[in-house]
Design an enzyme around this catalytic site. Structure first.
Site, mmCIF file in Angstrom:
data_model
loop_
_atom_site.group_PDB
_atom_site.id
_atom_site.type_symbol
_atom_site.label_atom_id
_atom_site.label_comp_id
_atom_site.label_asym_id
_atom_site.label_seq_id
_atom_site.Cartn_x
_atom_site.Cartn_y
_atom_site.Cartn_z
ATOM 1 N N CYS A 93 0.827 -1.204 0.000
ATOM 2 C CA CYS A 93 0.000 0.000 0.000
ATOM 3 C C CYS A 93 0.871 1.268 0.000
ATOM 4 O O CYS A 93 1.574 1.518 -0.972
ATOM 5 C CB CYS A 93 -0.977 -0.035 1.168
ATOM 6 N N HIS B 264 -3.831 -4.878 0.235
ATOM 7 C CA HIS B 264 -3.323 -5.413 1.493
ATOM 8 C C HIS B 264 -3.418 -6.941 1.470
ATOM 9 O O HIS B 264 -4.478 -7.479 1.763
ATOM 10 C CB HIS B 264 -4.144 -4.869 2.661
ATOM 11 N N GLU C 128 -2.358 -8.955 3.573
ATOM 12 C CA GLU C 128 -2.622 -9.422 4.943
ATOM 13 C C GLU C 128 -4.091 -9.325 5.311
ATOM 14 O O GLU C 128 -4.503 -9.808 6.357
ATOM 15 C CB GLU C 128 -1.734 -8.660 5.938
#
Lengths: 198, 252
Positions: free
Chosen positions: A79, A177, A179
């Protein structure tokens, strides 16, 4: 050990939690010595580019990141971390790390900014166990415009097409993202560890 | 293209999910962390946790839930309830939440929105607001869990909140909430088309077609439901399969 760079921006816990779930040890650090010794870097971050660069400078991390990446240490930008790897950002008109040639621009075509949510990534190169056109979780108002189109390996459409994954030698970066992107996101993190770090 | 999002909401008190729990197929139905995992596996796009009592004593219990959830789920989640200060927000984000929603605290002190947006980024700041119709094409903002009419129009407050740096609006229609008669399409469309930030529609989901309508007619960016999912009347995959038949893009 893999170090997650702590420069006071963003949800570092979610990145480290994701690696913990994958059974991959990481260490959150803002210590230049640790970042020098570690075998790979994760450069996360959410927030404004200006704030990001300012915080890196304040913590004395600008140089060590530039040097380590230039030396060939594997780095995963996420990001804002991806955006800061480029030359310059339109957001606050700030100079960034200059490790990748290109600019960071604001979305102009869609009415709703930031882009928040799940969007599709068209892969120019396939990643192990990640189908083409998989959905990943994005939160961004700005996107990277690499000078070298050849480094773009994933593209996404938000009113305009933009680079959502880039790879250049030891640098991999994603605008989304991983994650927070469910199964495919976790697979991407695992792939990075397996193919780029080890 | 960006997909529309389906968001289960977990209303909690003292660390237990309280709203309409009858998850017969799941044991530990009231356990928010276990529910969160179920929704993650079902393909929910995001999760919303609301601490509806939000007392000081409950804060530690809430944070414990946030910490555990952050370790278990692979999708973003927001947490709200009783957030009054930058420190409140910092603590919740540190515990692992991706976003924090502010409601009464932000209405009383709008600077909370700009302060938090400046420090943590707009993407973390969700303005949650409860609206009730007060006249033709006119809605007021209600605070204190929807009990107090502020007299302020939804239009003015959402515009202001967006300018201050809110990244998203979680818009609950008090008129529709709990009715299962569908989202308030008029309100949702009114807010969503007047703002340049995403709007999550909440309150009233009762059947599959409600979701298509809130996206197509209501112009919502995301739709939230609580008891509908908790009761198992509909599942997240049911909704997504249905939306696919209506050519509305969601994450598979």
């Amino acid at each position: 050990m893999i170090a997650i760079i702590d420069y006071g921006l963003g949800n570092l816990a979610s990145v480290s939690n994701a690696f913990t779930k994958l059974g991959i040890p990481t260490e959150i650090s803002s210590d230049p010595l640790v970042l020098t010794k570690t075998k790979a870097l994760i450069f996360p971050g959410v927030g404004a580019a200006g704030e990001g660069m300012k915080n890196l400078a304040k913590k004395g991390l600008t140089k060590v990141i530039q040097e380590e990446v230039k030396r060939g240490k594997p780095v995963l930008g996420i990001c804002l971390g991806m955006q800061l790897l480029f030359d310059k950002s339109e957001e606050g008109n700030v100079n960034c790390l200059g490790l990748l040639k290109g600019q960071v621009k604001k979305f102009r075509k869609e009415r709703k900014i930031p882009q928040i949510g799940w969007n599709q990534v068209t892969m120019k190169k396939l990643f192990f166990n990640i189908p083409d056109k998989s959905f990943f979780y994005f939160v961004n108002s700005y996107y990277c415009l690499p000078a070298e189109k050849s480094i773009i390996v994933g593209e996404t459409d938000y009113g305009e097409k933009f680079a959502s994954i880039i790879v250049q030698n030891n640098i991999i970066a994603t605008q989304f993202h991983p994650e927070k992107s469910g199964k495919v996101g976790f697979q991407l993190l695992k792939n990075w560890r397996n193919y780029y770090v080890d | 293209m960006l997909t529309k999002r389906i968001i289960p909401c977990l209303d909690m008190t003292e660390g237990k999910v309280v709203k309409g729990i009858r998850f017969e197929t799941f044991r530990d139905a009231g356990d928010p962390v276990k529910l969160a995992k179920v929704y993650d596996r079902q393909g929910a796009d995001e999760l919303v946790f609301l601490d509806i009592t939000a007392t000081v004593e409950n804060r530690d219990i809430l944070l414990e839930v946030v910490r555990k959830t952050a370790l278990e789920v692979t999708i973003p989640f927001s947490v709200g309830g009783g957030v009054r200060t930058v420190e409140d927000m910092r603590t919740i984000l540190r515990a692992g939440a991706d976003k924090v929603s502010v409601n009464t605290g932000a209405f009383r002190n709008p600077k909370l929105i700009s302060d938090c947006a400046n420090i943590f980024g707009s993407q973390c700041v969700v303005l949650s607001l409860d609206a009730r119709k007060t006249g033709p094409g006119e809605w007021h903002v209600f605070i204190n869990g929807g009990r107090t009419d502020t007299g302020t129009s939804v239009f003015d407050w959402t515009k202001k909140a967006a300018t201050l740096g809110a990244g998203e609006i979680l818009l609950t229609s008090i008129d529709s909430d709990g009715t299962k008669k569908g989202f308030d399409l008029e309100l949702t469309r009114f807010v969503s088309s007047n703002l340049s930030i995403p709007v999550i529609a909440s309150g009233g989901a009762g059947k599959l077609s409600d979701f298509a309508e809130v996206f197509e007619e209501g112009k919502a960016d995301a739709a939230l439901a609580a008891s509908l999912f908790h009761f198992g009347e509909l599942t997240v995959p049911d909704v997504k399969r249905y939306l696919k038949t209506k050519n509305i893009l969601t994450r598979d």
